[in-house]
Design a protein around this motif. Structure first.
Motif, PDB file in Angstrom:
ATOM      1  N   THR A 182       0.716  -1.199  -0.055  1.00 32.12           N
ATOM      2  CA  THR A 182       0.063  -0.018   0.028  1.00 32.12           C
ATOM      3  C   THR A 182       0.976   1.243  -0.086  1.00 32.12           C
ATOM      4  O   THR A 182       0.411   2.429  -0.177  1.00 32.12           O
ATOM      5  CB  THR A 182      -1.002   0.123   0.998  1.00 32.12           C
ATOM      6  OG1 THR A 182      -0.259  -0.044   2.319  1.00 32.12           O
ATOM      7  CG2 THR A 182      -1.901  -1.209   1.157  1.00 32.12           C
ATOM      8  N   ILE A 191      -2.340  -1.555  -3.965  1.00 35.16           N
ATOM      9  CA  ILE A 191      -3.582  -2.424  -3.745  1.00 35.16           C
ATOM     10  C   ILE A 191      -4.788  -1.569  -4.234  1.00 35.16           C
ATOM     11  O   ILE A 191      -5.552  -1.905  -4.868  1.00 35.16           O
ATOM     12  CB  ILE A 191      -3.645  -2.524  -2.264  1.00 35.16           C
ATOM     13  CG1 ILE A 191      -2.598  -3.729  -1.993  1.00 35.16           C
ATOM     14  CG2 ILE A 191      -5.147  -3.444  -2.017  1.00 35.16           C
ATOM     15  CD1 ILE A 191      -2.555  -4.971  -2.692  1.00 35.16           C
ATOM     16  N   THR A 192      -4.771  -0.227  -3.671  1.00 34.78           N
ATOM     17  CA  THR A 192      -5.866   0.593  -4.144  1.00 34.78           C
ATOM     18  C   THR A 192      -5.922   0.825  -5.759  1.00 34.78           C
ATOM     19  O   THR A 192      -7.122   0.757  -6.365  1.00 34.78           O
ATOM     20  CB  THR A 192      -5.492   2.032  -3.666  1.00 34.78           C
ATOM     21  OG1 THR A 192      -5.944   1.834  -2.053  1.00 34.78           O
ATOM     22  CG2 THR A 192      -6.802   2.924  -3.906  1.00 34.78           C
ATOM     23  N   GLU A 236      -7.303  -2.462  -7.143  1.00 36.83           N
ATOM     24  CA  GLU A 236      -8.899  -2.339  -6.776  1.00 36.83           C
ATOM     25  C   GLU A 236      -9.621  -1.327  -7.803  1.00 36.83           C
ATOM     26  O   GLU A 236     -10.589  -1.922  -8.230  1.00 36.83           O
ATOM     27  CB  GLU A 236      -9.206  -1.916  -5.455  1.00 36.83           C
ATOM     28  CG  GLU A 236      -8.752  -3.162  -4.068  1.00 36.83           C
ATOM     29  CD  GLU A 236      -8.739  -2.490  -2.734  1.00 36.83           C
ATOM     30  OE1 GLU A 236      -8.888  -3.211  -1.953  1.00 36.83           O
ATOM     31  OE2 GLU A 236      -8.652  -1.238  -2.867  1.00 36.83           O
ATOM     32  N   LEU A 293      -4.558  -9.280  -3.995  1.00 41.09           N
ATOM     33  CA  LEU A 293      -5.737  -9.041  -3.326  1.00 41.09           C
ATOM     34  C   LEU A 293      -5.948  -9.669  -2.160  1.00 41.09           C
ATOM     35  O   LEU A 293      -6.511  -9.380  -1.087  1.00 41.09           O
ATOM     36  CB  LEU A 293      -6.949  -8.575  -4.160  1.00 41.09           C
ATOM     37  CG  LEU A 293      -6.816  -7.673  -5.245  1.00 41.09           C
ATOM     38  CD1 LEU A 293      -7.757  -7.773  -6.366  1.00 41.09           C
ATOM     39  CD2 LEU A 293      -6.749  -6.130  -4.768  1.00 41.09           C
ATOM     40  N   SER A 324      -8.093  -7.745   0.639  1.00 43.18           N
ATOM     41  CA  SER A 324      -8.965  -6.777   0.129  1.00 43.18           C
ATOM     42  C   SER A 324     -10.512  -7.417  -0.159  1.00 43.18           C
ATOM     43  O   SER A 324     -10.715  -8.640  -0.082  1.00 43.18           O
ATOM     44  CB  SER A 324      -8.638  -6.363  -1.404  1.00 43.18           C
ATOM     45  OG  SER A 324      -9.433  -5.817  -2.246  1.00 43.18           O
TER      46      SER A 324
END
Length: 470
Positions: free
Chosen positions: A139, A147-148, A151, A196, A201
């Motif tokens: 992150t 990760i964001t 996503e 993920l 996530s």
């Protein structure tokens, strides 16, 4: 030769990413650390020989420039990650892995995109996987929340805005945001699902489920998604676009195992994929790549063997490792060739090694050797060890000059290369699959004196002597 997380989008940003599913360790400490899945798999295997993976690692470490693999278009970040992942499994390469991480992290945006105009889903999944096993925070890797971003590139369960939402048939599917088009594929999906899942996530389950849709009934995974407007989005055996791909299947297995997902769906998918891969393996231990390559090669074999090793199919993993090791020339000492300076490198195919023995590795073929070796390191993890200490025995105590005398060599690991030599004569030998002794003859030189016969491997030697009379 490789399944990529796709293309070179600009002249400066190389995105060739033949993907591997293992880990990498950053500083400190400067030590390689195989993943728990690999440690468990090797514990379940028979005694293994670290030599072939170690010398392959030493060679590929020497191919790095300031911690990066550099190709004709500049740094190749995908191959750099593959190299770091492979080296993380080799105990002596912690310092090299540290150097890779330290060079890659500040430049991660060159690989995954700027996050606004350009954002590459497969590269994000692979980079996040790399960061995780490197004991870095995905992150905040090089200032990027991988990760964001991943996503954002993973399709949501619904489309539209409340209250006018509709179910999304693409839920869990990754896609690129790019002016160059969408090149996301099943290899990238497998990395995304792994990354993920390990990040806990909320989109992990959907990404995993979409990956599992790409598995056909026979157990294999296909390489590419359907077009977004196709309703089912699932692999359909016998239909165009759903051809079997052993490399992609192996990578899906590797990433699913490494994700730690023990759900019934994943356990079932791994069992089917493992059966399919084992059935696909040839009697020699090798695997043939999917079309258009359609040739037996060390890449497909190493990936297939490594995946089967992680699934604890040690016999299949051993056979694959033996075949890969046969394509790792060790032409040293009196047996030296133009490949001697590249000891440890693994040829993509046998004919590549044969040609390079005369002229060395051509400059324009070096990239192929790097890619083959980065994946071979993984498959070689399951190479069997020798049954005995290396030793050589002469059947005669004395002989006349010019006679051809028989020598017996014990303790060569299966498929291990060695040079059997005496003054004036030599012969190349390889360890038998059975591990039994090797018997060869050497011609004795002139001179009334005691002569030494040696057998030398990449990292060991043994000797004997006999009296020679004119």
């Amino acid at each position: 030769m490789h399944h990529r997380i796709r293309p070179v989008r600009t002249a400066l940003v190389a995105l060739s990413t033949a993907a591997l599913g293992v880990g990498v360790l950053a500083a400190p400490p400067a030590s390689a650390e195989p993943t728990p899945a690999l440690r468990a798999a090797k514990a379940a295997a028979a005694s293994t020989d670290s030599t072939p993976s170690t010398i392959a690692a030493e060679w590929i470490a020497g191919e790095l420039r300031d911690g990066l693999m550099v190709g004709s278009s500049g740094p190749d970040f995908g191959l750099t990650i593959d190299t770091g992942m492979a080296l993380s499994t080799v105990a002596s390469q912690g310092g090299t892995v540290t150097a890779i991480n330290n060079s890659l992290e500040p430049r991660i945006a060159d690989y995954v995109g700027d996050g606004t105009k350009e954002s590459y889903a497969g590269a994000l999944g692979k980079a996040a996987t790399f960061a995780r096993v490197a004991k870095k925070n995905p992150t905040s890797y090089g200032g990027v929340n991988l990760i964001t971003r991943l996503e954002e590139r993973t399709a949501d369960a619904t489309t539209g805005t409340a209250p006018n939402t509709t179910p999304n048939p693409l839920v869990g599917r990754i896609s690129d945001k790019s002016e160059f088009g969408d090149y996301a594929n099943v290899v990238g999906q497998s990395y995304a699902a792994r990354a993920l899942t390990l990040a806990n996530s909320s989109e992990a389950g959907a990404a995993r489920d979409f990956l599992l849709k790409q598995q056909c009934a026979s157990g294999y995974f296909r390489a590419d998604f359907d077009k977004p407007d196709v309703p089912s989005q699932a692999c359909a055996e016998g239909v165009a676009g759903s051809a079997a791909d052993p490399d992609v299947t192996a990578l899906a297995v590797i990433n699913l195992v490494e994700s730690g997902d023990k759900s019934p769906a994943v356990v079932g998918a791994l069992a089917k994929a493992g059966t399919w891969l084992a059935d696909r393996q040839r009697g020699s231990g090798a695997f043939r790549a999917a079309a258009p390559v359609s040739k037996i090669n060390t890449n497909s074999t190493a990936l297939g063997g490594y995946a089967l090793g992680l699934l604890k199919n040690r016999d299949a993993a051993l056979k694959a490792a033996l075949w890969v090791r046969k394509n790792q020339p060790v032409d040293k000492y009196k047996c030296r060739t133009a490949l001697t300076k590249d000891t440890g490198a693994v040829a993509y195919r046998k004919d590549r090694a044969t040609g390079a023995k005369t002229s060395g590795i051509p400059a324009d073929a070096r990239d192929e050797w790097r890619r083959a070796t980065s994946q071979a390191i993984l498959g070689l993890q399951f190479a069997p060890a020798s049954k005995d200490k290396l030793r050589i025995v002469s059947v005669r105590k004395q002989a006349r000059a010019g006679e051809r005398v028989q020598f017996r060599v014990f303790g060569l690991a299966p498929s291990e290369s060695a040079c059997l030599q005496v003054k004036g004569d030599f012969v190349r030998v390889k360890g038998k699959t059975s591990g039994d002794k090797i018997v060869r003859k050497l011609q004795l030189p002139t001179g009334n004196q005691r002569r030494v016969a040696l057998v030398k491997t990449s990292d060991d030697e043994a000797r004997t002597s006999l009296r020679v009379r004119n």
